[in-house]
Design an enzyme around this catalytic site. Structure first.
Site, PDB file in Angstrom:
ATOM      1  N   TYR A  52      54.847  55.101 -10.089  1.00 18.06           N
ATOM      2  CA  TYR A  52      55.975  55.939  -9.688  1.00 18.06           C
ATOM      3  C   TYR A  52      55.846  57.306 -10.343  1.00 18.06           C
ATOM      4  CZ  TYR A  52      60.581  56.859  -7.774  1.00 18.06           C
ATOM      5  OH  TYR A  52      61.617  57.392  -7.067  1.00 18.06           O
ATOM      6  N   LYS A 107      56.993  35.062  11.990  1.00 15.79           N
ATOM      7  CA  LYS A 107      55.925  35.852  12.615  1.00 15.79           C
ATOM      8  C   LYS A 107      55.153  36.623  11.547  1.00 15.79           C
ATOM      9  CE  LYS A 107      54.479  37.180  16.821  1.00 15.79           C
ATOM     10  NZ  LYS A 107      54.392  36.383  18.044  1.00 15.79           N
ATOM     11  N   GLU A 149      59.139  41.668  19.774  1.00 11.04           N
ATOM     12  CA  GLU A 149      59.295  40.215  19.792  1.00 11.04           C
ATOM     13  C   GLU A 149      60.651  39.807  20.345  1.00 11.04           C
ATOM     14  OE1 GLU A 149      57.408  36.514  18.859  1.00 11.04           O
ATOM     15  OE2 GLU A 149      56.680  38.560  18.705  1.00 11.04           O
ATOM     16  N   ASP A 150      60.652  38.787  21.186  1.00 11.74           N
ATOM     17  CA  ASP A 150      61.879  38.115  21.646  1.00 11.74           C
ATOM     18  C   ASP A 150      62.915  39.080  22.217  1.00 11.74           C
ATOM     19  OD1 ASP A 150      60.646  35.843  20.856  1.00 11.74           O
ATOM     20  OD2 ASP A 150      61.883  35.452  19.106  1.00 11.74           O
ATOM     21  N   ASP A 175      55.270  38.440  23.349  1.00  9.60           N
ATOM     22  CA  ASP A 175      55.745  37.434  24.297  1.00  9.60           C
ATOM     23  C   ASP A 175      55.072  37.611  25.655  1.00  9.60           C
ATOM     24  OD1 ASP A 175      57.589  36.278  22.500  1.00  9.60           O
ATOM     25  OD2 ASP A 175      58.939  37.939  22.829  1.00  9.60           O
ATOM     26  N   ALA A 208      59.490  34.211  36.021  1.00 10.49           N
ATOM     27  CA  ALA A 208      59.195  35.604  36.371  1.00 10.49           C
ATOM     28  C   ALA A 208      59.608  36.541  35.245  1.00 10.49           C
ATOM     29  CB  ALA A 208      59.912  35.982  37.665  1.00 10.49           C
ATOM     30  N   GLY A 209      59.605  36.011  34.019  1.00 16.44           N
ATOM     31  CA  GLY A 209      59.957  36.841  32.874  1.00 16.44           C
ATOM     32  C   GLY A 209      58.760  37.579  32.317  1.00 16.44           C
ATOM     33  N   ALA A 210      58.873  37.988  31.068  1.00 18.97           N
ATOM     34  CA  ALA A 210      57.840  38.815  30.440  1.00 18.97           C
ATOM     35  C   ALA A 210      56.490  38.115  30.402  1.00 18.97           C
ATOM     36  CB  ALA A 210      58.282  39.186  29.021  1.00 18.97           C
ATOM     37  N   ASN A 300      58.846  26.205  26.349  1.00 17.79           N
ATOM     38  CA  ASN A 300      59.002  25.858  24.935  1.00 17.79           C
ATOM     39  C   ASN A 300      60.471  25.543  24.641  1.00 17.79           C
ATOM     40  OD1 ASN A 300      57.759  25.455  22.485  1.00 17.79           O
ATOM     41  ND2 ASN A 300      56.882  27.507  22.401  1.00 17.79           N
ATOM     42  N   ASN A 332      50.215  31.559  20.682  1.00 19.72           N
ATOM     43  CA  ASN A 332      49.998  32.997  20.542  1.00 19.72           C
ATOM     44  C   ASN A 332      49.310  33.387  19.240  1.00 19.72           C
ATOM     45  OD1 ASN A 332      51.427  33.020  22.898  1.00 19.72           O
ATOM     46  ND2 ASN A 332      52.818  34.663  22.304  1.00 19.72           N
TER      47      ASN A 332
END
Length: 778
Positions: A52, A107, A149-150, A175, A208-210, A300, A332
């Site tokens: 410092y 994660k 994420e999510d 995702d 039909a999502g991500a 999932n 993943n």
């Protein structure tokens, strides 16, 4: 008795117990799963002044002058933000940013565990795209990359698109792309197994999502035709002209088709890709699919159909899920850590399509390679081989990082998004290997020395003989040893049996390895006579010598003794004592040598040698001194100055018993090699702690902390290394045999393939050292 009700009750009870266990895991000790630790020492006033004020001003000024120096003086280059608003958490849905925080911490652990990347998790309390993007964009100076994420669709698409345009560091929505990359690798391999071509397969994507959107796009990039993909959502097939529940991202996949339901879409289809809900795929639907249907049921935590149900309906099905308790887990973690590793190491401005496709092919190719025993051991000893139940590597396969990160880095450089080039790929590979623990660094340094020594001798490699020619572990280890050019192996056994075993294990690299049957070897009777000459006054007659020489362990030892091999490694299938005996009776110890075992204790930045851990129950002072000298030679193989501590329960008393023995041992070492740094008797903490030594015992000749610890007896050494092995945050390798005239290492029967590789590397290095010494003597 209602068995269905009982089964449901049991499942609920099991789930409740697991939930309680998970809550305890997250709450006990420090709440949560992460903490910040210093990567630099900060225990003295000097340390504080450097960390410092005033020392911190120096890097601040350097960065102000040249902003690129932020990568040299801060953690930015190895720091990723995991950012979420909690609107699409796992299978839990929109539970908000605070409830999603445990996932983001998890994660971060995966980033660190699998790629050595540090993470700050950031939870953002907004569902507004503009507010979210503004919050993330201003964080660019802090991080080397952003992992989104999510975040629910369709907002996640717009957020990623905008941030990629507005930021000069990688932005990656895992995702979407993580699932796509791993499932893309699985699909390539499933097509190879079923002899399909990507351009011909018919694919139905349910969801039909991500993730679904990104999977379909990467399948197209891998060769699938857009017109051969039908996408479904909760309202059925997404077709041209449909208006209900549509957006521009779904519109891209609208098909010219008469099918309106998932059941209709699946008729004759080759592939089902599920990113939807449990139970969406029924056995009846499966029966209408093409031969060898490829089923990726990735909902999932419960898949669209379980593998057992799928195979009951279609025994020819290839099935993958997102779960670890079934084969072919699309996880993943096979993607994002290694992808970010390659992106960070090239300081890329983005993670582009070329980098994603490089990751796909790296994973697909790795699955086709033989799987190391170490991976099998992680999964309860289960063996894995490329095929219907092994399409993609397992998450704990450490080779994933070694294959994917370089592939991604090279793609970044080739596609022009890298701002830093990797010039030496071998060195980069070693850097990645080092992330997997200090043992990797240690063994790699030994391998490099073997290669250097070999180059200095015209490329000659040491000849190492292996008595256990049909041992599965030995043969698998030899595959690595031959590939790495560590030694020239010689196998003992019946040639036909050894070749059959090599063929059964499918190790083509060993097809040219010499195989010797002892009784058929031209020098067999020469060896018999030599053994008789060595042991005739030890109770061995000529007939016994002939019998012993037909045993592979005695034959191998005699090959080394006679100079027909430079070293040997045995013990994978016999007791340690039985493996050592032929070595001592044939090769023998060098003048004044003491056969002894030593282990390496590997820390992040150094190693310690412990001796004697395996042979001498209560060595004398003279034997302890010789053991220390032998260990010193081993340390010198690595170009490091030996610093020897003779351990006891006291510090520099030396009046009686063990302290006196260890003090005398230190004196003998000084007499025999005056230049060596050695002292004793001393306690273990004093020996390894430089500060204690300087503060309390400034008179000691041992400076800088010991790297060789000689114990007063076998039990103390053995107990210490085994205890450290189980509870210490270190790695232990060995034991290795020292004091023998030529290079000979004895394995423990519990050793792994990696353990054999380590032992042979050490044997090869020692063989080179001994050969050089013999040459220098003429």
């Amino acid at each position: 008795m209602d068995t269905k009700t009982d089964a449901k009750t049991e499942t609920k009870t099991s789930s409740a117990n697991f939930d309680q266990e998970a809550l305890l895991y997250h709450s006990q000790g420090k709440p949560g799963k992460i903490e910040v630790i210093s990567s630099k020492p900060c225990v003295t006033e000097k340390d504080l002044s450097l960390a410092y004020s005033p020392g911190v001003a120096a890097p601040c000024k350097a960065i102000a002058k040249d902003p690129s120096k932020v990568y040299d003086y801060t953690a930015k280059g190895n720091l990723v933000a995991v950012i979420s608003n909690g609107t699409a958490v796992l299978g839990l849905g929109n539970i908000g940013p605070a409830a999603g925080k445990p996932v983001m911490e998890g994660k971060g652990i995966l980033f660190k565990q699998f790629a050595g990347i540090d993470v700050f998790d950031i939870e953002v309390a907004t569902n507004d795209v503009d507010t979210f993007c503004n919050a993330v964009r201003v964080l660019e100076p802090t991080f080397g990359g952003i992992n989104l994420e999510d975040i629910k669709a369709p907002e996640c698409f717009e957020i990623e698109e905008r941030l990629k345009k507005e930021m000069n560091i990688p932005v990656f929505h895992d995702d979407q792309h993580g699932t796509a990359i791993v499932s893309g690798a699985a699909l390539l391999n499933a097509c190879a197994i079923t002899q399909r071509k990507m351009e011909n397969i018919r694919i139905v994507v349910n969801g039909a999502g991500a993730s679904a959107n990104s999977c379909a796009k990467i399948f197209i990039a891998l060769g699938a035709r857009r017109e051969n993909i039908i996408m479904c959502d909760s309202q059925g097939v997404i077709y041209k002209g449909r208006t209900a529940g549509m957006n521009k991202y779904k519109e891209f996949f609208a098909s010219e088709t008469e099918a309106r339901t998932l059941t209709e879409a699946l008729k004759g289809a080759d592939v089902f890709v599920g990113l939807s809900v449990a139970g969406a795929l029924t056995p009846e639907m499966l029966k209408e699919m093409a031969k060898d249907p490829i089923i990726f049921a990735m909902a999932n935590p419960e898949p669209e159909i379980t593998p057992d149900k799928a195979r009951t309906a279609r025994p020819d099905a290839i099935v993958a899920t997102g779960r670890s308790d079934y084969p072919n887990q699309v996880n993943n973690v096979l993607g994002f850590p290694s992808i970010f590793r390659g992106a960070l190491d090239t300081r890329s401005t983005q993670i582009n399509e070329a980098m994603k496709l490089a990751a796909v092919h790296a994973l697909a190719n790795l699955a086709r390679e033989d799987v190391p025993d170490k991976v099998s051991a992680t999964y309860g000893g289960k063996s894995f081989k490329f095929g219907r139940e092994y399409l993609i590597p397992k998450p704990f396969d450490t080779r994933v990082l070694m294959r994917v990160a370089p592939a991604v880095a090279k793609a970044a450089m080739d596609s022009g998004v890298a701002t830093r080039k990797i010039e030496d790929w071998d060195q980069y590979s070693e850097t990645l290997e080092a992330l997997q623990g200090p043992s990797k660094v240690f063994i790699r340094s030994a391998i490099n020395r073997v290669h250097q020594n070999s180059a200095a001798n015209g490329g000659e490699l040491p000849k190492i003989v292996f008595p256990e020619g049909t041992s599965t572990k030995v043969l698998k280890a030899l595959a690595t040893l031959v590939e790495e050019k560590i030694c020239e192996p010689i196998l003992l056994g019946y040639p036909e049996r050894v070749k059959e075993k090599i063929a059964a294990l499918d190790i083509p690299s060993l097809k040219d390895v010499p195989i010797i049957h002892p009784a058929s070897y031209p020098k067999y009777y020469t060896y018999v006579e030599r053994l008789y000459a060595l042991r005739q006054r030890k109770g061995i007659n000529l007939r016994e010598a002939e019998r012993l020489m037909s045993e592979p362990n005695y034959f191998a030892a005699m090959m080394v003794h006679m100079g027909d091999a430079d070293g040997m490694v045995n013990g994978a299938s016999i007791h340690y004592a039985d493996a050592v005996r032929p070595i001592l009776q044939t090769i023998g110890v060098y003048q004044n040598g003491v056969p002894a075992g030593l282990n390496f204790i590997l820390l992040e930045d150094k190693f310690l040698v412990l001796a004697d851990t395996t042979v001498n129950f209560n060595p004398t002072a003279e034997q302890c001194a010789q053991i220390a000298l032998q260990a010193a030679k081993i340390v010198e193989y690595f170009g490091i100055e030996p610093r020897i501590a003779m351990l006891s329960y006291s510090n520099f008393t030396g009046t009686d018993g063990t302290p006196r023995k260890m003090k005398k041992a230190a004196e003998i070492v000084r007499q025999l090699r005056p230049g060596l740094m050695v002292d004793g008797d001393m306690q273990a903490d004093t020996a390894v702690n430089e500060e204690i030594m300087e503060r309390l015992f400034p008179f000691s000749t041992l400076k800088g902390g010991a790297n060789i610890l000689v114990f007063p007896n076998l039990e103390s050494a053995n107990i210490t290394y085994k205890l450290i092995q189980q509870i210490g945050k270190v790695e232990v390798i060995g034991p290795f045999l020292t004091g023998v005239r030529r290079s000979a290492n004895v394995l423990q029967r519990t050793t792994t393939v990696d353990g054999i590789v380590n032992s042979v590397v050490f044997a090869a290095l020692e063989a080179q050292f001994i050969k050089d010494v013999l040459k220098s003597r003429g």
